[in-house]
Write a protein that holds these residues in place. Sequence first.
Motif, PDB file in Angstrom:
ATOM      1  N   ASP A  25       0.837  -1.196   0.000  1.00 18.61           N
ATOM      2  CA  ASP A  25       0.000   0.000   0.000  1.00 18.61           C
ATOM      3  C   ASP A  25       0.873   1.247   0.000  1.00 18.61           C
ATOM      4  O   ASP A  25       1.882   1.311   0.697  1.00 18.61           O
ATOM      5  CB  ASP A  25      -0.902   0.045   1.235  1.00 18.61           C
ATOM      6  CG  ASP A  25      -1.971  -1.029   1.222  1.00 18.61           C
ATOM      7  OD1 ASP A  25      -2.247  -1.584   0.140  1.00 18.61           O
ATOM      8  OD2 ASP A  25      -2.540  -1.316   2.288  1.00 18.61           O
ATOM      9  N   SER A  26       0.444   2.248  -0.781  1.00 19.45           N
ATOM     10  CA  SER A  26       1.117   3.539  -0.755  1.00 19.45           C
ATOM     11  C   SER A  26       0.631   4.304   0.467  1.00 19.45           C
ATOM     12  O   SER A  26      -0.330   3.910   1.114  1.00 19.45           O
ATOM     13  CB  SER A  26       0.802   4.336  -2.031  1.00 19.45           C
ATOM     14  OG  SER A  26      -0.556   4.750  -2.031  1.00 19.45           O
ATOM     15  N   GLY A  27       1.280   5.406   0.766  1.00 25.91           N
ATOM     16  CA  GLY A  27       0.803   6.258   1.848  1.00 25.91           C
ATOM     17  C   GLY A  27      -0.561   6.827   1.491  1.00 25.91           C
ATOM     18  O   GLY A  27      -0.852   7.068   0.317  1.00 25.91           O
ATOM     19  N   HIS A  28      -1.396   7.038   2.485  1.00 23.27           N
ATOM     20  CA  HIS A  28      -2.749   7.533   2.209  1.00 23.27           C
ATOM     21  C   HIS A  28      -2.814   9.050   2.267  1.00 23.27           C
ATOM     22  O   HIS A  28      -1.999   9.696   2.906  1.00 23.27           O
ATOM     23  CB  HIS A  28      -3.764   6.919   3.174  1.00 23.27           C
ATOM     24  CG  HIS A  28      -3.750   7.539   4.534  1.00 23.27           C
ATOM     25  ND1 HIS A  28      -2.862   7.155   5.516  1.00 23.27           N
ATOM     26  CD2 HIS A  28      -4.491   8.536   5.058  1.00 23.27           C
ATOM     27  CE1 HIS A  28      -3.076   7.883   6.591  1.00 23.27           C
ATOM     28  NE2 HIS A  28      -4.054   8.738   6.352  1.00 23.27           N
ATOM     29  N   LEU A  29      -3.804   9.585   1.579  1.00 23.19           N
ATOM     30  CA  LEU A  29      -4.124  11.003   1.634  1.00 23.19           C
ATOM     31  C   LEU A  29      -5.521  11.144   2.208  1.00 23.19           C
ATOM     32  O   LEU A  29      -6.426  10.393   1.843  1.00 23.19           O
ATOM     33  CB  LEU A  29      -4.093  11.634   0.241  1.00 23.19           C
ATOM     34  CG  LEU A  29      -2.746  11.687  -0.456  1.00 23.19           C
ATOM     35  CD1 LEU A  29      -2.911  12.226  -1.868  1.00 23.19           C
ATOM     36  CD2 LEU A  29      -1.788  12.563   0.328  1.00 23.19           C
ATOM     37  N   GLU A  30      -5.701  12.108   3.096  1.00 21.54           N
ATOM     38  CA  GLU A  30      -7.016  12.360   3.659  1.00 21.54           C
ATOM     39  C   GLU A  30      -7.770  13.325   2.747  1.00 21.54           C
ATOM     40  O   GLU A  30      -7.218  14.330   2.312  1.00 21.54           O
ATOM     41  CB  GLU A  30      -6.875  12.963   5.056  1.00 21.54           C
ATOM     42  CG  GLU A  30      -8.187  13.202   5.746  1.00 21.54           C
ATOM     43  CD  GLU A  30      -7.994  13.706   7.161  1.00 21.54           C
ATOM     44  OE1 GLU A  30      -7.746  12.877   8.048  1.00 21.54           O
ATOM     45  OE2 GLU A  30      -8.073  14.939   7.349  1.00 21.54           O
TER      46      GLU A  30
END
Length: 183
Positions: free
Chosen positions: A130-135
Amino acid sequence: MTLYEAAMRNFQAAADILEALQSTRLDLVGEARSGLIGRPRLALSGGYNDVTPTFGACLPTNGRAELLIADSGTGVELRCTGIDWLTLEGTLAEPVPAELCYIEMQVTSDRPQIADVFLREFIEDGSVRDSGHLECHLDLDAVSVCKLPLPEIEDDVTSRRVIIHLRQPAARLILDRLAITLT
């Protein structure tokens, strides 16, 4: 060159760009609607649910939801029971090289929603990365756009999926717009 000729050249260039973007756009609301052809609603249960080959939803183990055509006629409606999260997932057709992914979302509900957006890569050995998430804040009756940077595709990646993880989804959500565009 006349003003008219310059305007026509600019128009044609803009049309070419729009055509190229359209070829990399995945309309997830359209996909969900096509998964409902011939049935009034689709029951979703805990775990991952394939609606179509390119659109799915995942719910907690004890959660339930129904997917149906929205009364407005253009979107889809989700009626959720007993869930504190929900993912809407768009499978990218093939590992196409792209630097950015734009996610367009418009959700109607009784309150604003918050989504965490990220890329999930499926690896040859059966694992996921998984890539880093964005809110992303989904305001009521407004289109939200989230720009997600994409990692370079590594040789061991077999497929990729964009995950829209809704926190505390409302009991009734209408997805007026949900689309992914790669650039």
